[in-house]
Design an enzyme around this catalytic site. Structure first.
Site, PDB file in Angstrom:
ATOM      1  N   ASP A   1       0.571  -1.195  -0.216  1.00  0.00           N
ATOM      2  CA  ASP A   1       0.067  -0.130  -0.019  1.00  0.00           C
ATOM      3  C   ASP A   1       0.349   1.155   0.242  1.00  0.00           C
ATOM      4  O   ASP A   1       2.217   1.801  -0.022  1.00  0.00           O
ATOM      5  CB  ASP A   1      -1.173  -0.409   1.431  1.00  0.00           C
ATOM      6  CG  ASP A   1      -1.976   0.783   1.582  1.00  0.00           C
ATOM      7  OD1 ASP A   1      -2.335   1.532   0.414  1.00  0.00           O
ATOM      8  OD2 ASP A   1      -2.482   1.694   2.591  1.00  0.00           O
TER       9      ASP A   1
ATOM     10  N   GLU B   1       2.841   5.318  -3.922  1.00  0.00           N
ATOM     11  CA  GLU B   1       3.060   6.318  -5.476  1.00  0.00           C
ATOM     12  C   GLU B   1       3.611   7.031  -5.116  1.00  0.00           C
ATOM     13  O   GLU B   1       4.415   7.262  -6.050  1.00  0.00           O
ATOM     14  CB  GLU B   1       1.453   7.064  -4.625  1.00  0.00           C
ATOM     15  CG  GLU B   1       0.294   6.974  -4.842  1.00  0.00           C
ATOM     16  CD  GLU B   1      -0.073   5.511  -3.690  1.00  0.00           C
ATOM     17  OE1 GLU B   1       0.172   5.845  -2.659  1.00  0.00           O
ATOM     18  OE2 GLU B   1      -0.843   4.860  -3.848  1.00  0.00           O
TER      19      GLU B   1
ATOM     20  N   ASP C   1      -8.547   3.850  -1.895  1.00  0.00           N
ATOM     21  CA  ASP C   1      -9.800   4.072  -0.838  1.00  0.00           C
ATOM     22  C   ASP C   1     -11.760   4.496  -1.225  1.00  0.00           C
ATOM     23  O   ASP C   1     -11.507   5.565  -1.854  1.00  0.00           O
ATOM     24  CB  ASP C   1      -9.363   5.214  -0.299  1.00  0.00           C
ATOM     25  CG  ASP C   1      -7.774   4.456   0.363  1.00  0.00           C
ATOM     26  OD1 ASP C   1      -8.451   3.611   0.878  1.00  0.00           O
ATOM     27  OD2 ASP C   1      -7.671   5.597   1.172  1.00  0.00           O
TER      28      ASP C   1
HETATM   29  O1  MIG Z   1      -4.754   6.149   4.335  1.00  0.00           O
HETATM   30  O2  MIG Z   1      -3.718   0.308   5.293  1.00  0.00           O
HETATM   31  O3  MIG Z   1      -6.222   1.721   0.664  1.00  0.00           O
HETATM   32  O4  MIG Z   1      -6.728  -0.498   1.727  1.00  0.00           O
HETATM   33  O5  MIG Z   1      -6.261  -0.289   4.502  1.00  0.00           O
HETATM   34  C1  MIG Z   1      -5.078   4.611   5.198  1.00  0.00           C
HETATM   35  C2  MIG Z   1      -4.376   1.474   6.122  1.00  0.00           C
HETATM   36  C3  MIG Z   1      -4.045   3.606   4.301  1.00  0.00           C
HETATM   37  C4  MIG Z   1      -4.774   2.889   2.743  1.00  0.00           C
HETATM   38  C5  MIG Z   1      -5.669   1.623   2.043  1.00  0.00           C
HETATM   39  C6  MIG Z   1      -6.564   1.117   3.394  1.00  0.00           C
HETATM   40  C7  MIG Z   1      -5.750   0.134   4.077  1.00  0.00           C
HETATM   41  C8  MIG Z   1      -4.907   1.905   4.596  1.00  0.00           C
HETATM   42  N1  MIG Z   1      -4.547   2.688   4.032  1.00  0.00           N
END
Ligand code: MIG
Length: 928
Positions: free
Chosen positions: A525, A528, A601
């Site tokens: 995650d 980016e 999200d």
């Molecule tokens: O912005 O790791 O898109 O799926 O649960 C929060 C916590 C950070 C973003 C991900 C989301 C995940 C969350 N992360």
């Protein structure tokens, strides 16, 4: 450590759109937009033309600044042309995207078929294609068998900022002084040549302006698609009076719908379609990129018309596409199709095909931010058992770690992660023992999150190692770049460096990653990369990577590289034996080789369920079949009806995961009353029963680059009415799926594409009477799904607790007859988890053909062998004309046996039972 509340308020700010740029706040966009459509100032120096086996090269000159650019044109095997434009003698080399093309493409020799004053005509070896290069202004017209398909630089928007020494280094010449005096400080700032401000952020451009751009006219096209990822319609919109489509990977929490801002991932591939042809443009550039689209109708161009003829002139559509990138060179692949499937193959030939997922990852995934601790995990796992809902994977989000130090466990909540994994695994083993009395190692799976940011903490071994080895991205002053993320102050591994990727991959070794076992897989995650308090919540562009490249050059590749390293790590921990599973949020062209992506999200609202369909279709078109949206919607609390509808849609999409935000209420499938539990159970069960078909589709994606989830026009390229359909889609070539995306819907309007097609209700087997656009009544029980006449779909006869549980469940074939009473379909089977299918050819690839009342099973690929005791137990033939008198089944060389059948006169479905026909052998069923 920052308290969580402080971090989430940092994130809340992100919802404020002012944190993200509008196009007019992007300096290179403003600069490029100063160049208006018109006659290009670039002219070809025809004397410079050289021809080699590999390419045709020539120089072009800018009439005003006199800078020379080198143009290279390649023909690549399989109807692809490549155009590269770089400075003839740049001050220093410009960035050329590495690692995205799977190999140096195989070129074919172009021929110069014509050269005269002002014109150069190149032709392909087979003479199907001609490239007409006009010298003044520089343009390239691409023709296929006489039809002009596209024109390059047709509006004169070729734009190339040559590298210059910084202003302070320049010798004061008269020319320079003149330039300095007429460019006031404000104007300089506005152009953002050497630095650019956004709010409190300053981007210092060590190498000055480096932007490139070009336009393409697509002749006869007014339907263009692709360039994910945006929360937009399937059909790309005209951008003439608004923002361009932006390709810049950003973490936008609570992103809005119908927005052209870039989110999370980018694939710079655009497809254009008209009834007889599909074309593609792949703009290989990993810096921030903007795409302007303008579709219009122009009078058909025919020379020497009489006045009367001119009056009758047809208007033909034309789409102009203008690509603008902040940096790099122009390196563009023109994919000539001519069909959509050819485009997919051509793109895969360049960037690779979808990795074949382990079978478990096509099952249902249960995720949440967060499953709190070992007890919670066990309780949720037990919940699936207790409610008899199939599932394969439970996920752990960032809270499972020790203070957001990835590769570690929170010691209180997860005291014994190995034991917890044993528990998930043992459950399976026992079940196997009891139920089928054979001991196979068949676990449920666990996916844990591994984000790229690394907590600044000298006692954290990962940090200490990377720091010592100099593996972090640097800031513009040469220090390790530090940004704020979940752990507080963090550094970012420089995944563009192959040594860093190797080191990172090594972290997944069982010995190194304490508490990991072979049922643990990974979720990347925030790649980016997300940097709280950074400009637009990402890394500043003047940060410095491997080989001194600025972040601006590689930005859109960061997540691609993290997933590459992670997948490599998972493969390596198994000594190359096991297929990895890695989900990534950020992606680029070619990410399909490393695993799955999801759309980030989204919000628990109907509109987000609706937009997820075109978003997933667009990602599929861009080569990434394995994608999904968070079922239920990540942010907020879905009303039960929305949750149910989302499960029903997700069950027929490639990646199927329920996920929810920390602040949302718990929403495991059994928390909404018995009726809703039962409907969700049915949706998930349908998914599991359908897995043989889905797995076969993934094999086709893996070997033949066919997208798993397809917009209708791909399957019905000649049917104009399908071109903008985005509320329904095809899963493979056989299933038409129409999710319900309206609250309290009593009916949905389904378009049955193709007047000559026959469609059957997938569950009731009844042939649909009406063609075209039809109102179909719906209940909450399920969403409309139809099987296309002429197809055979392999299923399991029933579902089980997980994919592994279902290994020995027998098969069922749904044979849907077309107007000629024929049907054809395939089944791919292997062990579902290893690379043996590849290295040892351990697979079965079968074909089922129905023709003249005979259903036969034959082998598609003789090179594969795989033993399974699983049999085809049942066959249902849809649209069978009349009650048969006699049905026999026979192995090709064996005895005939009589088959028990039932015929339903109401639906015309013929059901054959107790067949016990081997999946791995040839056989025939004859109906008389
Ligand atoms: O912005 O790791 O898109 O799926 O649960 C929060 C916590 C950070 C973003 C991900 C989301 C995940 C969350 N992360």
């Amino acid at each position: 450590t920052l308290p969580l509340s402080a971090l989430s308020s940092v994130q809340d700010e992100a919802v404020d759109k002012s944190n993200f740029k509008k196009c007019n706040q992007i300096a290179f966009y403003r600069r490029q937009k100063l160049l208006r459509p018109g006659k290009s100032l670039y002219r070809v120096l025809l004397d410079s033309v050289t021809l080699s086996d590999e390419n045709v090269k020539f120089q072009i000159i800018h009439e005003e600044n006199k800078v020379l650019l080198q143009v290279e044109i390649y023909e690549i095997e399989g109807n692809i042309f490549r155009l590269k434009i770089d400075e003839a003698s740049p001050l220093r080399p410009r960035y050329k995207v590495p690692d995205v093309l799977i190999k140096e493409p195989t070129t074919q020799r172009l021929l110069i078929s014509h050269k005269e004053a002002g014109i150069l005509v190149l032709s392909s070896v087979n003479e199907d294609y001609k490239l007409r290069v006009t010298a003044n202004p520089f343009q390239v017209e691409l023709q296929s068998k006489g039809e002009t398909v596209m024109t390059v630089n047709s509006n004169g928007l070729l734009y190339f900022e040559h590298l210059q020494p910084p202003p302070s280094d320049r010798k004061p010449t008269a020319q320079n002084e003149e330039a300095a005096s007429d460019s006031s400080k404000e104007k300089q700032e506005d152009l953002g040549l050497w630095q650019e401000k956004f709010g409190s952020f300053l981007d210092i451009k060590a190498h000055g302006p480096t932007s490139v751009g070009m336009d393409f006219s697509l002749h006869g096209y007014d339907h263009v698609y692709g360039i994910p990822q945006h929360t937009e319609t399937l059909l790309l919109k005209n951008t003439s009076d608004g923002d361009a489509y932006r390709l810049y990977n950003l973490d936008i929490f609570g992103h809005k719908i119908h927005d052209k801002i870039g989110i999370y991932g980018s694939v710079p591939l655009l497809l254009a379609h008209k009834p007889n042809r599909t074309s593609g443009i792949f703009w290989l550039n990993s810096s921030e990129t903007l795409v302007d689209i303008s579709t219009k109708a122009i009078a058909e161009h025919t020379p020497s018309r009489s006045a009367a003829e001119t009056a009758k002139q047809r208007a033909v559509p034309l789409t102009d596409v203008r690509w603008m990138s902040e940096s790099g060179i122009i390196d563009v692949f023109l994919l000539m199709g001519p069909t959509a499937f050819d485009i997919f193959k051509q793109f895969a030939q360049l960037t690779g095909t979808q990795a074949l997922p382990p079978l478990f990852s096509l099952g249902y995934h249960q995720c949440r931010w967060n499953y709190e601790d070992e007890q919670d995990v066990k309780a949720v796992d037990a919940g699936f058992d207790a409610h008899d809902i199939p599932y394969d994977v439970i996920w752990l989000d960032i809270e499972h770690t020790d203070g957001k130090r990835y590769f570690t466990w929170d010691k209180k909540k997860f005291q014994n992660p190995r034991k917890m994994q044993e528990h998930l695994r043992k459950k399976k083993t026992q079940a196997q023992l009891i139920l089928i009395m054979c001991f196979i190692f068949l676990p449920w799976q666990l996916v844990v999150i591994v984000d790229p940011h690394i907590k600044v903490d000298p006692s954290y071994i990962l940090y200490a190692q990377a720091k010592e080895k100099g593996y972090f991205v640097k800031d513009r002053n040469g220090q390790d770049f530090e940004g704020i993320c979940w752990p507080g102050s963090s550094c970012y591994p420089d995944f563009t460096n192959p040594d860093v990727r190797k080191w990172y991959a090594d972290q997944f070794a069982f010995k190194t990653y304490k508490g990991s076992t072979n049922i643990l897989f990974v979720w990347n995650d925030m790649n980016e990369p997300s940097v709280f308090k950074g400009a637009e919540l990402t890394m500043q562009k003047d940060a410095v990577h491997y080989n001194n490249w600025e972040h601006r050059e590689v930005h859109n590749l960061y997540g691609f590289y993290q997933q590459m390293a992670t997948a490599e790590g998972l493969i390596r921990r198994s000594s190359g034996k096991e297929r990895p599973f890695v989900l990534t949020r950020s992606f680029f062209a070619g990410s399909q080789k490393y695993g799955a992506v999801w759309t980030g999200d989204n919000t628990a609202e109907w509109s987000y369920l609706k937009i997820s369909i075109p978003m997933l279709l667009t990602i599929n078109m861009a080569g990434i079949s394995f994608c999904g949206a968070d079922v239920g919607g990540f942010i907020g609390d879905p009303e039960p009806e929305l949750l149910v509808r989302w499960y029903q849609a997700g069950a027929y999409q490639p990646f199927f995961r329920g996920h929810s935000n920390m602040e949302s209420k718990r929403r495991e499938p059994w928390l909404f009353g018995e009726k809703n539990t039962q409907i969700i159970r049915r949706a998930i069960t349908e998914r599991y029963v359908l897995l043989p078909y889905l797995y076969t589709l993934f094999y086709r994606a893996h070997t033949a680059a066919e997208p798993v989830m397809r917009s209708l026009w791909i399957e019905f390229p000649g049917k104009v009415e399908t071109f903008d359909v985005e509320n329904e889609y095809m899963l493979g070539n056989a299933l038409l799926v129409h999710p319900v995306t309206e609250k309290e819907a009593k009916t949905v309007t389904v378009l049955f594409p193709g007047s000559e097609e026959i469609w059957y209700d997938f569950r009731k087997f009844k042939r649909m009477e009406d063609a075209g656009t039809v109102k179909i009544p719906v209940t909450l029980e399920n969403i409309p799904v139809f099987q296309r006449g002429g197809t055979v779909i392999p299923l399991k006869t029933s579902a089980g607790k997980s994919t592994e549980w279902m290994i020995d469940i027998s098969y069922e074939l749904h044979v849907a007859l077309d107007a000629e009473a024929c049907a054809i379909g395939e089944l791919y089977v292997d062990d579902g988890h290893s690379f043996q299918y590849l290295h040892k050819k351990q697979f079965l690839y079968r074909k089922f053909t129905f023709h003249k009342n005979i259903l036969s099973s034959s082998c598609v690929d003789e090179s594969g062998q795989y033993h399974t005791t699983c049999a085809v137990e049942r066959v249902i033939i849809l649209g069978f004309g009349k009650q048969p008198t006699f049905v026999t089944a026979s192995a090709k060389d064996g005895k005939k046996k009589e088959v028990v059948f039932t015929y339903d006169t109401k639906t015309s479905a013929l059901t054959l039972e107790n067949l016990a026909l081997s999946v791995d052998a040839d056989w025939e069923i004859c109906i008389s």
